[in-house]
Design a protein around this motif. Structure first.
Motif, short mmCIF file in Angstrom:
data_model
loop_
_atom_site.label_atom_id
_atom_site.label_comp_id
_atom_site.label_asym_id
_atom_site.label_seq_id
_atom_site.Cartn_x
_atom_site.Cartn_y
_atom_site.Cartn_z
N ALA A 200 -2.73 -0.31 -15.93
CA ALA A 200 -1.27 -0.41 -16.06
C ALA A 200 -0.65 0.07 -14.75
N THR A 201 0.57 0.54 -14.80
CA THR A 201 1.29 0.87 -13.56
C THR A 201 1.85 2.29 -13.61
N ASN A 202 2.23 2.77 -12.45
CA ASN A 202 3.08 3.96 -12.36
C ASN A 202 4.49 3.46 -12.06
N SER A 203 5.28 3.24 -13.10
CA SER A 203 6.65 2.79 -12.92
C SER A 203 7.59 3.67 -13.73
N ARG A 204 7.26 4.96 -13.74
CA ARG A 204 8.09 5.92 -14.47
C ARG A 204 9.42 6.13 -13.74
N LEU A 205 10.44 6.47 -14.50
CA LEU A 205 11.73 6.84 -13.93
C LEU A 205 11.81 8.36 -13.85
N ALA A 206 12.06 8.88 -12.65
CA ALA A 206 12.11 10.33 -12.46
C ALA A 206 13.32 10.93 -13.15
#
Length: 346
Positions: A200-206
């Motif tokens: 999957a991805t690292n597309s977290r919102l800080a």
């Protein structure tokens, strides 16, 4: 120290987004492109699939399809309405067509009844690119809620902004759970699946960006009214300028006014838009060189270019606005546009 996963700040934002858009589920991510990537993956789009996409869009809409191994099939648009040309879409259907990805460019939303009928007729999943359409409503349906998933950007300049970021909306609990796992390397897996069992991805919102987004979500109606007032002000100031005709929304569309839209009926219209950009009036074609996506060198040259999309882009002045553009700024834009239109020759 901020939680890099967003933590409580993201959960609070997602609750507010779900309320604001009247849907059960919202998933916050790091960009509008990330929202499309997660949404398409959650809907099962993958290698070998084809997805109908308007040529009237930006390359960021199409990038997630490439990352998933799917193929974009570019569809033309109607210059009169800016909506998809469904006759062209039907002609381009194949046994591999999996989904349709309408794009509400400049906040303009096509007819949701036509979209949902076409998708149902051909058994297609609808994933909306509503990056610029927060606040637009057509026939009582909010942009981003007509299909299985709607995807938004909160990059600076959007009506609902947080500097960077994005989110997706859905009524489907399974899609929401998939997207939540997809944004975080599948570390928190959906029910019945093991953590880290898929790529999957690292597309977290800080968290700090989530806080900005939440604050603006709570004033979304005011932000939409602000952009609508700015657009109305500029269009009123340009009323009667020869060679420029406002591109009005349809009778059932409550448009968010994302960008003042005018049809350029002057010689060499695209050159005129570029000329205005050089004179300090930012706009889609003049400043950002927006062209039909099917003609970009990233893609195989089309056998039949989408001529409706080309006509729209070649003849449209879409002025770029932000929340901070005051009436004196808009007066300056209007003065430059009117002066240059009057002086423009072949």
């Amino acid at each position: 120290m901020p939680d890099p996963s967003g933590g409580d700040a993201v959960e609070r934002l997602e609750r507010d987004l779900a309320v604001a858009f009247d849907v059960p589920h919202a998933v916050a991510v790091s960009s509008g492109t990330a929202a499309l990537h997660a949404a398409l993956a959650a809907c099962g789009v993958g290698p070998g699939d084809e997805v109908l996409v308007p040529a009237l869009t930006v390359v960021m809409t199409v990038a997630p399809l490439h990352m998933l191994g799917a193929t974009p099939v570019f569809v033309d648009s109607d210059p009169a309405t800016l909506d998809l040309d469904y006759t062209d879409a039907a002609r381009k259907m194949t046994a591999r067509t999996r989904a349709i990805l309408p794009v509400h460019l400049w906040g303009r939303m096509g007819d949701p009844a036509a979209l949902t009928w076409f998708a149902a007729e051909h058994k297609l999943t609808i994933v909306e690119d509503a990056a610029q359409a927060a606040g637009t409503v057509h026939s009582g349906i909010r942009a981003g809620t007509a299909g299985e998933v709607g995807c938004f950007s909160t990059k600076d300049g959007k009506i609902l902004w947080s500097g960077e970021g994005g989110f997706l909306l859905t009524r489907n609990r399974t899609i929401a759970a998939y997207a939540t796992a997809f944004r975080n390397h599948w570390a928190t897996a959906p029910p019945g699946e093991a953590p880290l069992s898929r790529f999957a991805t690292n597309s977290r919102l800080a968290a700090p960006l989530a806080a900005f987004a939440q604050a603006n979500t709570r004033r979304l109606d005011a932000l939409v009214r602000r952009r609508q007032a700015q657009t109305r002000y500029l269009l009123d100031a340009l009323s009667g300028v020869p060679g420029l005709v406002p591109h009005a929304p349809g009778p059932h569309e409550h448009w968010n006014g994302y960008a003042p839209l005018l049809r350029i009926d002057l010689p060499r219209p695209r050159a005129f838009a570029e000329h205005l950009a050089q004179r300090g009036v930012p706009n889609s074609t003049g400043s950002f060189r927006l062209i039909p996506c099917d003609t970009r060198p990233l893609f195989r040259p089309p056998r039949r270019p989408c001529r409706g999309a080309a006509e729209i882009l070649d003849h449209t002045l879409a002025v770029t606005l932000t929340e901070h553009d005051t009436e004196p700024v808009l007066d300056q834009y209007a003065a430059v546009i009117a002066r240059e239109a009057s002086a423009w020759t072949t």
